[in-house]
Write a protein that holds these residues in place. Structure first.
Motif, PDB file in Angstrom:
ATOM      1  N   VAL A   4       1.488   6.788  -6.768  1.00  0.00           N
ATOM      2  CA  VAL A   4       0.551   7.660  -7.373  1.00  0.00           C
ATOM      3  C   VAL A   4       0.911   9.006  -6.846  1.00  0.00           C
ATOM      4  CG1 VAL A   4      -1.668   8.412  -6.656  1.00  0.00           C
ATOM      5  CG2 VAL A   4      -1.328   5.874  -6.863  1.00  0.00           C
ATOM      6  N   ALA A   5       1.600   9.288  -5.885  1.00  0.00           N
ATOM      7  CA  ALA A   5       1.966  10.680  -5.465  1.00  0.00           C
ATOM      8  C   ALA A   5       3.152  11.163  -6.461  1.00  0.00           C
ATOM      9  CB  ALA A   5       2.723  10.624  -4.007  1.00  0.00           C
ATOM     10  N   ALA A   6       4.024  10.307  -6.803  1.00  0.00           N
ATOM     11  CA  ALA A   6       4.942  10.814  -7.757  1.00  0.00           C
ATOM     12  C   ALA A   6       4.295  10.901  -9.139  1.00  0.00           C
ATOM     13  CB  ALA A   6       6.079   9.630  -8.058  1.00  0.00           C
ATOM     14  N   ALA A   7       3.209  10.155  -9.754  1.00  0.00           N
ATOM     15  CA  ALA A   7       2.554  10.278 -10.867  1.00  0.00           C
ATOM     16  C   ALA A   7       1.951  11.726 -10.758  1.00  0.00           C
ATOM     17  CB  ALA A   7       1.730   9.326 -11.033  1.00  0.00           C
ATOM     18  N   VAL A   8       0.956  11.962  -9.926  1.00  0.00           N
ATOM     19  CA  VAL A   8       0.454  13.301  -9.570  1.00  0.00           C
ATOM     20  C   VAL A   8       1.383  14.277  -9.729  1.00  0.00           C
ATOM     21  CG1 VAL A   8      -1.008  14.617  -8.120  1.00  0.00           C
ATOM     22  CG2 VAL A   8      -1.493  12.198  -8.612  1.00  0.00           C
ATOM     23  N   GLY A   9       2.558  14.041  -9.100  1.00  0.00           N
ATOM     24  CA  GLY A   9       3.595  15.380  -8.828  1.00  0.00           C
ATOM     25  C   GLY A   9       4.095  15.548 -10.317  1.00  0.00           C
ATOM     26  N   GLY A  10       4.508  14.488 -11.192  1.00  0.00           N
ATOM     27  CA  GLY A  10       4.968  14.622 -12.342  1.00  0.00           C
ATOM     28  C   GLY A  10       4.087  15.415 -13.260  1.00  0.00           C
ATOM     29  N   VAL A  36       0.991  -1.217   0.024  1.00  0.00           N
ATOM     30  CA  VAL A  36       0.205   0.014   0.024  1.00  0.00           C
ATOM     31  C   VAL A  36       0.893   1.268   0.053  1.00  0.00           C
ATOM     32  CG1 VAL A  36      -1.576   1.359   1.363  1.00  0.00           C
ATOM     33  CG2 VAL A  36      -2.012  -1.123   0.975  1.00  0.00           C
ATOM     34  N   LEU A  37       1.933   1.100   0.807  1.00  0.00           N
ATOM     35  CA  LEU A  37       2.820   2.444   0.728  1.00  0.00           C
ATOM     36  C   LEU A  37       3.688   2.596  -0.554  1.00  0.00           C
ATOM     37  CD1 LEU A  37       4.196   4.655   2.760  1.00  0.00           C
ATOM     38  CD2 LEU A  37       5.670   2.856   3.285  1.00  0.00           C
TER      39      LEU A  37
END
Length: 166
Positions: free
Chosen positions: A12-18, A5-6
């Motif tokens: 997901v956070a990296a993708a959104v940030g990108g 999960v982590l």
């Protein structure tokens, strides 16, 4: 399971940030490409980048003329830099006028569009004379080109004065 999960949350956070970073860079690039004079913000909307309406086309012509002007900046000295600045200021003034004109009803802008087109043509002519002067070999030829550029710049100034007087 917690580790999985982590990892998913981090991905997901990296993708959104990108995506946010790319979007921000794209907006910045579009805003920079829309500027008439590099480094000076324009009031022209980003939608003018590809619009075929008259005001956006004139806006892009002003932008392209100033870009051509900047290709000849090797000519700049104490005298010519003033002329270059005057050309840039004239382009900015007409760009602001184009943005204001675009907000008018179509019937109200017809005459103004014809006048603005003449002014943009005179700025383009002045830039062409300026750039041509930059390629001359003799001081007399450079001065003749700069004099012709000033004459074209004066035409747009007369057009602007006539609009302001009416």
């Amino acid at each position: 399971m917690l580790i999985l999960v982590l990892i998913v949350v981090i991905l997901v956070a990296a993708a959104v940030g990108g995506v946010l970073l790319l979007s921000s860079r794209q907006k910045s690039a579009t805003a920079a490409a829309n500027q008439v004079v590099p480094g000076i913000a324009t009031r022209a909307p980003a939608s003018w980048a590809g619009s075929h309406d008259p005001e956006p086309r004139l806006h892009r012509r002003l932008r392209d003329a100033v870009r051509a002007l900047h290709t000849a900046d090797s000519l700049d000295d104490g005298t010519t830099i003033v002329l270059r600045a005057e050309l840039e200021q004239a382009a900015l003034a007409w760009d602001d006028r184009l943005v204001a004109m675009a907000a008018l009803p179509v019937a109200a802008r017809r005459d103004q569009l014809a006048t603005a087109t003449k002014a943009v043509e005179s700025i383009e002519g002045a830039v062409a004379q300026y750039v041509s002067a930059a390629t001359q070999r003799t001081a007399a030829d450079v001065n003749a080109g700069l004099t012709a550029a000033r004459a074209q710049l004066e035409i747009q100034a007369e057009i602007r004065r006539s609009l302001e007087a009416s």
